[in-house]
Design a protein around this motif. Structure first.
Motif, PDB file in Angstrom:
ATOM      1  N   TRP A  50     -12.623  16.965  14.130  1.00  0.00           N
ATOM      2  CA  TRP A  50     -13.892  16.255  14.025  1.00  0.00           C
ATOM      3  C   TRP A  50     -14.756  16.588  15.231  1.00  0.00           C
TER       4      TRP A  50
ATOM      5  N   ALA B 148      -4.102   6.787   4.188  1.00  0.00           N
ATOM      6  CA  ALA B 148      -4.092   7.788   5.259  1.00  0.00           C
ATOM      7  C   ALA B 148      -2.749   7.806   5.986  1.00  0.00           C
TER       8      ALA B 148
ATOM      9  N   TYR C 196      -9.056   7.942  11.696  1.00  0.00           N
ATOM     10  CA  TYR C 196     -10.057   9.004  11.542  1.00  0.00           C
ATOM     11  C   TYR C 196      -9.921   9.679  10.170  1.00  0.00           C
ATOM     12  N   THR C 197      -8.687   9.922   9.751  1.00  0.00           N
ATOM     13  CA  THR C 197      -8.446  10.562   8.458  1.00  0.00           C
ATOM     14  C   THR C 197      -8.963   9.703   7.314  1.00  0.00           C
TER      15      THR C 197
ATOM     16  N   MET D  59      -0.741  10.576   3.340  1.00  0.00           N
ATOM     17  CA  MET D  59      -1.465  11.697   3.929  1.00  0.00           C
ATOM     18  C   MET D  59      -0.849  12.223   5.223  1.00  0.00           C
ATOM     19  N   LEU D  60      -0.373  11.330   6.104  1.00  0.00           N
ATOM     20  CA  LEU D  60       0.045  11.762   7.433  1.00  0.00           C
ATOM     21  C   LEU D  60       1.514  11.548   7.745  1.00  0.00           C
TER      22      LEU D  60
ATOM     23  N   THR E   7      -8.172  15.457  17.774  1.00  0.00           N
ATOM     24  CA  THR E   7      -9.357  14.698  17.353  1.00  0.00           C
ATOM     25  C   THR E   7     -10.611  15.542  17.483  1.00  0.00           C
TER      26      THR E   7
ATOM     27  N   PRO F 180     -13.658  15.925   7.325  1.00  0.00           N
ATOM     28  CA  PRO F 180     -13.525  16.951   8.371  1.00  0.00           C
ATOM     29  C   PRO F 180     -14.891  17.366   8.910  1.00  0.00           C
TER      30      PRO F 180
ATOM     31  N   LEU G  34      -5.130   8.721  14.555  1.00  0.00           N
ATOM     32  CA  LEU G  34      -5.351   9.850  13.649  1.00  0.00           C
ATOM     33  C   LEU G  34      -5.492   9.361  12.215  1.00  0.00           C
TER      34      LEU G  34
END
Length: 479
Positions: free
Chosen positions: A179, A292, A140-141, A296-297, A175, A146, A137
């Motif tokens: 996306w 990320a 991807y981030t 962010m996560l 996911t 998005p 994740l």
């Protein structure tokens, strides 16, 4: 990052300094509440953990994504490091008191790069992801906006949930929710990834990330071909080596680092470390990956996991670990050969790595039923979709892996005996289904009544109990 020699020297100096003080003699006030052991505090939970130890010891563990960690890993996981909050990265933490945590995390990062023979000027690594799914994740981030596109192997043909899985009626994975995803396939005749079809689909779909990785695929990957396809559409290549990270470190499979932009992994499967994750990335995008992951996560990293990973990565850089990974492959091949010799169907007719897929549809069974039957005889494996399956609930196969049993010392001749046990379980299951009925509930009831199942369970337990197990003393299990 400093060199390992510098870290070692500093650590030794700290030990010498601390040895001058007798801290215990200075304690004058006791804890307000008694510091109890788990056995004293919660006997019910203690007994459940002891029962799980006994289950692991007396059985044959064939879950492809599981392994047994060593005592030094478990010691880190149960250490005082779990007490510390450490948001941020070494040298840039939000909280104070992280001088030793910084050194531990840098040690893990250095050892990770060394384990995969990576140049620190070209590659970076983040050791903070809590596990493999959060690691993916984060990738991807970091690299996608998005709604942008990615491609991964179809879950029903060996891919993973985080590779963009969805059905016609539902977006199953986050996911595919955040996306746009498309799933590439294997060749229905051979079971191998169809690279020509993947290339055609990529040129039509134009993803920004292509994922080379799997959860249940018994063959090695052609990373060079993956990179060529990624370059042709201007995509990043993410290699998800979660299952095979140990085999890659031991140079027993193709090297994804030669071609990938980013490599993600768990750390517990064939790597034999704690339940954790890592992300390797080329230097030009490493800052995006780090940002990320945090802020962010994730919040604070799990320092006990980072330390446990550092400890295991030290073992990875040994000849013994290389021999272990070689044996993992030999054991998988020996088991596949024995099952095929006994008339069973193995997807792709063999394996290149640590796992194999057994097709039970020719026996008129489902993977769900064989999983239940194997549980009854102390063999642990999992139901798994295979080529042609439509449902992950009642799939036509089971997934079998050899990392855990190899850790316990199984060799090729032992895997042949495991093949005999599985084949016997299949034969008994067919008889039970004929007499009890085809519904899973009816089949389960038949298993519980079967004298043959009970006899086989005793044989498996006797066989499995010959082998030692790391992490705890099997002779002292309080079950």
């Amino acid at each position: 990052m400093q060199s390992l020699r510098q870290f070692t020297n500093k650590y030794n100096n700290l030990l010498k300094a601390s040895s001058r003080f007798n801290f215990a003699s200075k304690i004058t006030r006791q804890l307000p509440v008694k510091d109890l052991s788990l056995k004293e505090h919660d006997h019910e939970l203690y007994k459940l953990i002891e029962a799980e130890k006994f289950r692991q010891y007396r059985g044959i563990e064939l879950i492809a994504s599981e392994n047994f960690t060593y005592k030094f890993v478990l010691e880190c996981l149960g250490s005082a490091l779990t007490n510390k909050y450490s948001e941020g990265y070494p040298g840039a933490r939000y909280y104070g008191g992280n001088e030793y945590i910084d050194k531990i995390e840098d040690l893990a990062r250095n050892r990770a790069l060394e384990a995969y023979r990576l140049n620190p000027a070209e590659w970076g690594v983040n050791v903070q992801p809590y596990s493999g799914s959060p690691a993916n994740l984060a990738v991807y981030t970091a690299l996608l906006q998005p709604g942008e596109r990615l491609m991964g192997l179809d879950l029903t043909q060996g891919g993973h949930l985080t590779h963009g899985y969805y059905t016609e009626s539902k977006k199953v994975s986050a996911t595919s929710l955040f996306w746009e995803s498309k799933q590439y396939k294997v060749n229905l005749q051979t079971g191998h990834i169809d690279y020509d079809a993947l290339e055609a689909a990529a040129k039509e779909f134009k993803p920004k990330i292509i994922i080379a990785g799997f959860s249940a695929y018994p063959r090695d990957l052609d990373y060079k071909r993956f990179r060529q396809i990624a370059d042709s559409v201007g995509a990043y290549l993410l290699a998800d080596m979660a299952h095979i990270s140990g085999l890659v470190a031991a140079q027993e499979l193709n090297n994804p680092f030669e071609y990938a932009h980013v490599v993600s992994t768990t750390t517990h499967k064939s790597l034999r470390g704690p339940r954790s994750g890592m992300i390797f990335a080329r230097r030009e995008i490493m800052d995006k990956i780090d940002f990320a992951v945090f802020p962010m996560l994730q919040g604070g990293p799990h320092n006990h996991q980072v330390a446990a990973l550092a400890a295991q990565l030290k073992q990875v850089n040994t000849p013994e670990f290389k021999e272990y990974c070689q044996q993992v492959k030999k054991n998988a091949k020996a088991l596949a050969d024995e099952l095929m010799k006994r008339g069973n169907k193995i997807v792709t007719d063999g394996t290149d790595n640590h796992l194999l897929l057994l097709d039970v549809r020719p026996h008129s069974l489902t993977g769900s039923k064989l999983e239940k039957a194997c549980d009854e005889v102390h063999i642990t494996l999992n139901k798994n979709t295979i080529i042609g399956d439509k449902s992950a609930i009642t799939p036509g196969g089971v997934r079998i892996g050899t990392p855990a049993v190899t850790t316990r010392g199984y060799l090729e001749q032992d895997m042949k005996q495991v093949g005999v046990f599985i084949d016997e379980t299949i034969k008994i299951s067919k008889k039970i289904q004929e007499t009890s009925g085809k519904k899973l509930k009816e089949f389960q009831e038949g298993l519980e009544k079967s004298a043959e199942i009970k006899q086989l369970a005793q044989e498996v337990e006797k066989f499995a109990s010959q082998f030692d197990i790391p992490g705890f003393d099997a002779t002292k299990i309080d079950a």
